[in-house]
Structure formats: C-alpha cells, structure tokens
Scaffold this motif. Structure first.
Motif: not given
Length: 97
Positions: A17, A19, A21, A26, A29, A68, A89-94
C-alpha cells in the motif's frame, strides 16, 4: 495468505500500500511481510533529473524511482519479492483546496 515451497518465493500476490500523505511524499507499507518505507520527491536532486523520487527504508536511501509505483516495487524487491508477486495500491489521503 502466502504459500511457500522450498526454494520458491510466495505463490500468491502480496499487497503493498502506497499512502500519499501530501504531494511529493508517500508512506509505503506491507502488512503481510512487515516492511515499509517512504518515497519523497527530490525535484532537483543530485542526479540532475527533474521529478525523481528518493526511496527510503529505515532511514536509509535504497534507491531512486520515477513514480510512487516504481518506488513501491523497489521496496518490495529489497525485501525479497519479485515484481510479479506484488500488487501495488495507491491512495491519496490529502485534500487539494
């Protein structure tokens, strides 16, 4: 879950993952194998190339990547996983205002 045979790496896919931020930073994990790292944008780094990411693990620079996703693969390979057994898997938390 991983299934291992003598002399072989995992037969199933391992989730890594990413993430994001904030733009240019990024956290990476992998809960299954308990490793992680950080990917940070180095806009005008030592290489002279623009938009290169520095990939770090436990405070040590382990390489450079162009994305990334490529950085996540680099971290996985550093921990003994071939690219073919990794799902990123890429997630954008901001939030962009």
């Amino acid at each position: 879950m991983r299934t291992e045979l003598p002399g072989q790496l995992a037969l199933c896919m391992v989730l890594v993952l990413v993430d994001v931020v904030r733009p240019g930073r990024a956290l990476v994990t992998c809960g299954e194998l308990d490793f992680g790292g950080e990917i940070v944008l180095d806009k005008y780094g030592a290489t002279g190339r623009r938009d290169v990411y520095v990939v770090e693990s436990e405070g040590e620079v382990i390489g450079r990547a162009r994305s990334y996703r490529e950085g996540a693969y680099l971290l996985a390979e550093r921990n003994g996983l071939p690219r073919s057994s990794v799902t990123v898997e890429i997630e954008h938390e901001y939030k962009v205002c």
